[in-house]
Design a protein around this motif. Structure first.
Motif, PDB file in Angstrom:
ATOM      1  N   LEU A 145       0.814  -1.222   0.000  1.00  0.00           N
ATOM      2  CA  LEU A 145       0.000   0.000   0.000  1.00  0.00           C
ATOM      3  C   LEU A 145       0.847   1.271   0.000  1.00  0.00           C
ATOM      4  O   LEU A 145       0.329   2.354  -0.276  1.00  0.00           O
ATOM      5  CB  LEU A 145      -0.943   0.014   1.206  1.00  0.00           C
ATOM      6  CG  LEU A 145      -2.034  -1.056   1.207  1.00  0.00           C
ATOM      7  CD1 LEU A 145      -2.938  -0.906   2.429  1.00  0.00           C
ATOM      8  CD2 LEU A 145      -2.863  -1.029  -0.069  1.00  0.00           C
ATOM      9  N   SER A 146       2.140   1.123   0.291  1.00  0.00           N
ATOM     10  CA  SER A 146       3.019   2.295   0.291  1.00  0.00           C
ATOM     11  C   SER A 146       4.052   2.263  -0.834  1.00  0.00           C
ATOM     12  O   SER A 146       4.808   3.221  -1.001  1.00  0.00           O
ATOM     13  CB  SER A 146       3.742   2.408   1.641  1.00  0.00           C
ATOM     14  OG  SER A 146       4.554   1.265   1.868  1.00  0.00           O
ATOM     15  N   GLU A 147       4.065   1.184  -1.612  1.00  0.00           N
ATOM     16  CA  GLU A 147       5.098   1.001  -2.631  1.00  0.00           C
ATOM     17  C   GLU A 147       4.853   1.867  -3.866  1.00  0.00           C
ATOM     18  O   GLU A 147       3.754   1.881  -4.418  1.00  0.00           O
ATOM     19  CB  GLU A 147       5.176  -0.474  -3.047  1.00  0.00           C
ATOM     20  CG  GLU A 147       6.297  -0.786  -4.029  1.00  0.00           C
ATOM     21  CD  GLU A 147       7.654  -0.354  -3.522  1.00  0.00           C
ATOM     22  OE1 GLU A 147       8.271   0.513  -4.178  1.00  0.00           O
ATOM     23  OE2 GLU A 147       8.087  -0.862  -2.467  1.00  0.00           O
ATOM     24  N   THR A 148       5.892   2.587  -4.300  1.00  0.00           N
ATOM     25  CA  THR A 148       5.784   3.457  -5.471  1.00  0.00           C
ATOM     26  C   THR A 148       6.435   2.868  -6.718  1.00  0.00           C
ATOM     27  O   THR A 148       6.111   3.262  -7.831  1.00  0.00           O
ATOM     28  CB  THR A 148       6.421   4.827  -5.185  1.00  0.00           C
ATOM     29  OG1 THR A 148       7.803   4.641  -4.812  1.00  0.00           O
ATOM     30  CG2 THR A 148       5.689   5.544  -4.059  1.00  0.00           C
ATOM     31  N   ASP A 149       7.348   1.924  -6.538  1.00  0.00           N
ATOM     32  CA  ASP A 149       8.021   1.318  -7.681  1.00  0.00           C
ATOM     33  C   ASP A 149       7.119   0.234  -8.286  1.00  0.00           C
ATOM     34  O   ASP A 149       6.718  -0.697  -7.584  1.00  0.00           O
ATOM     35  CB  ASP A 149       9.349   0.709  -7.245  1.00  0.00           C
ATOM     36  CG  ASP A 149      10.149   0.164  -8.417  1.00  0.00           C
ATOM     37  OD1 ASP A 149       9.827  -0.945  -8.893  1.00  0.00           O
ATOM     38  OD2 ASP A 149      11.086   0.852  -8.871  1.00  0.00           O
ATOM     39  N   PRO A 150       6.801   0.298  -9.590  1.00  0.00           N
ATOM     40  CA  PRO A 150       5.856  -0.673 -10.162  1.00  0.00           C
ATOM     41  C   PRO A 150       6.365  -2.110 -10.140  1.00  0.00           C
ATOM     42  O   PRO A 150       5.571  -3.050  -9.965  1.00  0.00           O
ATOM     43  CB  PRO A 150       5.664  -0.168 -11.606  1.00  0.00           C
ATOM     44  CG  PRO A 150       6.825   0.730 -11.881  1.00  0.00           C
ATOM     45  CD  PRO A 150       7.211   1.323 -10.570  1.00  0.00           C
ATOM     46  N   ASN A 151       7.665  -2.304 -10.299  1.00  0.00           N
ATOM     47  CA  ASN A 151       8.201  -3.668 -10.278  1.00  0.00           C
ATOM     48  C   ASN A 151       8.115  -4.281  -8.884  1.00  0.00           C
ATOM     49  O   ASN A 151       7.738  -5.449  -8.725  1.00  0.00           O
ATOM     50  CB  ASN A 151       9.651  -3.668 -10.763  1.00  0.00           C
ATOM     51  CG  ASN A 151       9.772  -3.279 -12.222  1.00  0.00           C
ATOM     52  OD1 ASN A 151       8.924  -3.640 -13.045  1.00  0.00           O
ATOM     53  ND2 ASN A 151      10.803  -2.531 -12.556  1.00  0.00           N
ATOM     54  N   VAL A 152       8.441  -3.480  -7.897  1.00  0.00           N
ATOM     55  CA  VAL A 152       8.344  -3.974  -6.512  1.00  0.00           C
ATOM     56  C   VAL A 152       6.882  -4.226  -6.157  1.00  0.00           C
ATOM     57  O   VAL A 152       6.552  -5.237  -5.528  1.00  0.00           O
ATOM     58  CB  VAL A 152       8.967  -2.965  -5.530  1.00  0.00           C
ATOM     59  CG1 VAL A 152       8.864  -3.493  -4.100  1.00  0.00           C
ATOM     60  CG2 VAL A 152      10.425  -2.702  -5.878  1.00  0.00           C
ATOM     61  N   ALA A 153       6.006  -3.308  -6.573  1.00  0.00           N
ATOM     62  CA  ALA A 153       4.583  -3.474  -6.282  1.00  0.00           C
ATOM     63  C   ALA A 153       4.050  -4.763  -6.895  1.00  0.00           C
ATOM     64  O   ALA A 153       3.260  -5.488  -6.268  1.00  0.00           O
ATOM     65  CB  ALA A 153       3.799  -2.276  -6.804  1.00  0.00           C
ATOM     66  N   GLY A 154       4.493  -5.071  -8.113  1.00  0.00           N
ATOM     67  CA  GLY A 154       4.058  -6.312  -8.742  1.00  0.00           C
ATOM     68  C   GLY A 154       4.508  -7.537  -7.964  1.00  0.00           C
ATOM     69  O   GLY A 154       3.744  -8.495  -7.793  1.00  0.00           O
ATOM     70  N   ALA A 155       5.751  -7.507  -7.487  1.00  0.00           N
ATOM     71  CA  ALA A 155       6.261  -8.627  -6.692  1.00  0.00           C
ATOM     72  C   ALA A 155       5.486  -8.761  -5.380  1.00  0.00           C
ATOM     73  O   ALA A 155       5.177  -9.880  -4.937  1.00  0.00           O
ATOM     74  CB  ALA A 155       7.748  -8.428  -6.416  1.00  0.00           C
ATOM     75  N   LEU A 156       5.165  -7.639  -4.764  1.00  0.00           N
ATOM     76  CA  LEU A 156       4.405  -7.674  -3.505  1.00  0.00           C
ATOM     77  C   LEU A 156       2.991  -8.205  -3.730  1.00  0.00           C
ATOM     78  O   LEU A 156       2.477  -8.982  -2.920  1.00  0.00           O
ATOM     79  CB  LEU A 156       4.362  -6.276  -2.895  1.00  0.00           C
ATOM     80  CG  LEU A 156       5.659  -5.778  -2.253  1.00  0.00           C
ATOM     81  CD1 LEU A 156       5.591  -4.278  -2.002  1.00  0.00           C
ATOM     82  CD2 LEU A 156       5.933  -6.523  -0.949  1.00  0.00           C
ATOM     83  N   ARG A 157       2.362  -7.788  -4.836  1.00  0.00           N
ATOM     84  CA  ARG A 157       1.009  -8.293  -5.115  1.00  0.00           C
ATOM     85  C   ARG A 157       1.038  -9.797  -5.367  1.00  0.00           C
ATOM     86  O   ARG A 157       0.135 -10.532  -4.944  1.00  0.00           O
ATOM     87  CB  ARG A 157       0.407  -7.543  -6.310  1.00  0.00           C
ATOM     88  CG  ARG A 157       0.038  -6.102  -5.989  1.00  0.00           C
ATOM     89  CD  ARG A 157      -0.896  -5.519  -7.029  1.00  0.00           C
ATOM     90  NE  ARG A 157      -0.269  -5.416  -8.344  1.00  0.00           N
ATOM     91  CZ  ARG A 157       0.390  -4.339  -8.768  1.00  0.00           C
ATOM     92  NH1 ARG A 157       0.500  -3.280  -7.973  1.00  0.00           N
ATOM     93  NH2 ARG A 157       0.911  -4.303  -9.978  1.00  0.00           N
ATOM     94  N   TRP A 158       2.095 -10.254  -6.040  1.00  0.00           N
ATOM     95  CA  TRP A 158       2.228 -11.698  -6.254  1.00  0.00           C
ATOM     96  C   TRP A 158       2.374 -12.424  -4.916  1.00  0.00           C
ATOM     97  O   TRP A 158       1.750 -13.469  -4.684  1.00  0.00           O
ATOM     98  CB  TRP A 158       3.447 -11.978  -7.139  1.00  0.00           C
ATOM     99  CG  TRP A 158       3.758 -13.439  -7.255  1.00  0.00           C
ATOM    100  CD1 TRP A 158       3.176 -14.347  -8.092  1.00  0.00           C
ATOM    101  CD2 TRP A 158       4.726 -14.161  -6.472  1.00  0.00           C
ATOM    102  NE1 TRP A 158       3.720 -15.596  -7.885  1.00  0.00           N
ATOM    103  CE2 TRP A 158       4.670 -15.513  -6.898  1.00  0.00           C
ATOM    104  CE3 TRP A 158       5.626 -13.801  -5.477  1.00  0.00           C
ATOM    105  CZ2 TRP A 158       5.479 -16.497  -6.349  1.00  0.00           C
ATOM    106  CZ3 TRP A 158       6.432 -14.785  -4.925  1.00  0.00           C
ATOM    107  CH2 TRP A 158       6.362 -16.108  -5.360  1.00  0.00           C
ATOM    108  N   ALA A 159       3.203 -11.867  -4.033  1.00  0.00           N
ATOM    109  CA  ALA A 159       3.403 -12.486  -2.730  1.00  0.00           C
ATOM    110  C   ALA A 159       2.097 -12.524  -1.942  1.00  0.00           C
ATOM    111  O   ALA A 159       1.772 -13.522  -1.283  1.00  0.00           O
ATOM    112  CB  ALA A 159       4.474 -11.734  -1.941  1.00  0.00           C
TER     113      ALA A 159
END
Length: 334
Positions: free
Chosen positions: A154-168
């Motif tokens: 919910l605080s992530e601004t980097d799209p690649n990191v956000a994608g990895a977090l959503r996958w997790a």
């Protein structure tokens, strides 16, 4: 009053009273007949003043300034104490949160604890690469509590990191959805958007129900992301929002693709085609919007869409007419 009596009545130890004396904060001003130093009433009042100021968090040096400087004004010092207290509370709250998350992970030993701490620290790293590796590792190694993953996504601004977090998060089970649902009500628009994007990647019925509810969210961005996700899941409730997105040129290509997917059912295809025709007929639209709706009709099967395209081939806007004619030619060839 002698030092022992003052200590018993004030609650300040004799050792501390001697310390105050050595610092010059409060010294006995009287003497007994036998020559012992004795605290006067004013001395005792000063002791209570010292203790009161210490209870606010003042250092002994600051207490001395406050009591002895006639020009001392407390407002600046109090403001500074408020700031320090807030910082201390924030630090203690962060520590408490981290301890709770470690406890929720139910580590088997200190090795697990150290791994969890390392992952939590990596999730908060300034390096996007470290955050991404932590997100991917959170599933493969010692599981990170879902609260930490939700806070991170919910605080992530980097799209690649956000994608990895959503996958997790999608691997973390249904418990995560309640936390993401809270994000939909956040006062921060970016947090609401990240919450609905994360829910959209959860492939289960509870997530679909949350997305249906999100179609009524006051935030139009949330409604649009929910509609795109629902369209891919075959939920017809998303159709009105998807049509609006085409009209407003907001992710219109994605919205048209979602309508096309929904139109795979013949009954839905006729309803969607009728809805697109109604948009064209009953709204004073700009030519660009009419062209987008015409293009959306191209991927809707059935006679309703074909009739609408035939009428649009005679549209007064040349671009709309040419688009409809071209689409009809492709449909006829099929």
């Amino acid at each position: 009053m002698l030092i022992g009596d003052v200590a018993r009545r004030s609650g300040v130890s004799a050792r501390m009273l001697r310390h105050y004396d050595s610092l010059g904060l409060v010294r006995p001003t009287g003497r007994t007949v036998g020559g012992y130093r004795e605290y006067s009433g004013d001395d005792i009042r000063r002791i209570f003043h010292i203790e009161s100021l210490r209870s606010l968090g003042l250092s002994l040096r600051e207490v001395g300034y406050a009591l002895d400087d006639p020009g001392f004004t407390p407002s600046e010092l109090v403001d500074d104490l408020i700031r320090q207290t807030r910082e201390r509370i924030a630090a203690e709250t962060a520590l408490l949160t981290r301890l709770r998350r470690i406890g929720a992970a139910e580590p088997d030993g200190w090795e697990d604890v150290l791994q969890i701490v390392a992952l939590l620290q990596a999730l908060g790293s300034e390096s996007a690469a470290k955050r991404q590796r932590a997100a991917l590792s959170s599933v493969q190694e010692v599981p990170v509590p879902v609260e930490a993953l939700v806070e991170a996504v919910l605080s992530e601004t980097d799209p690649n990191v956000a994608g990895a977090l959503r996958w997790a998060l999608a691997q973390s089970g249904d418990d995560v959805l309640a936390l993401l649902a809270q994000g939909l009500g956040s006062p921060v628009a970016e947090v609401r958007k990240r919450a609905v994007q994360s829910i959209a990647e959860m492939p289960n019925g509870e997530a679909t129900a949350l997305l249906r509810d999100a179609l009524a969210n006051p935030d139009i961005v949330v409604r649009r992301y929910a509609a795109l996700a629902l369209g891919a899941r075959g939920v017809a409730d998303a159709v009105p929002t998807l049509m609006d997105m085409i009209v407003e040129a907001t992710h219109d290509a994605d919205a048209a693709d979602a309508l096309s997917a929904l139109a795979s059912c013949p009954a839905s295809a006729d309803r969607i085609a009728t809805g697109l025709v109604d948009c064209l007929a009953h709204n004073p639209l700009e030519p660009s919007a009419r062209r987008r709706l015409t293009q959306a009709l191209a991927d809707i099967p059935g006679t309703t869409a074909s009739r609408a395209l035939a009428e649009l081939s005679q549209d007064e806007d040349r671009a709309v007419a040419l688009t409809a004619t071209y689409v009809l030619g492709i449909r006829d060839a099929r």
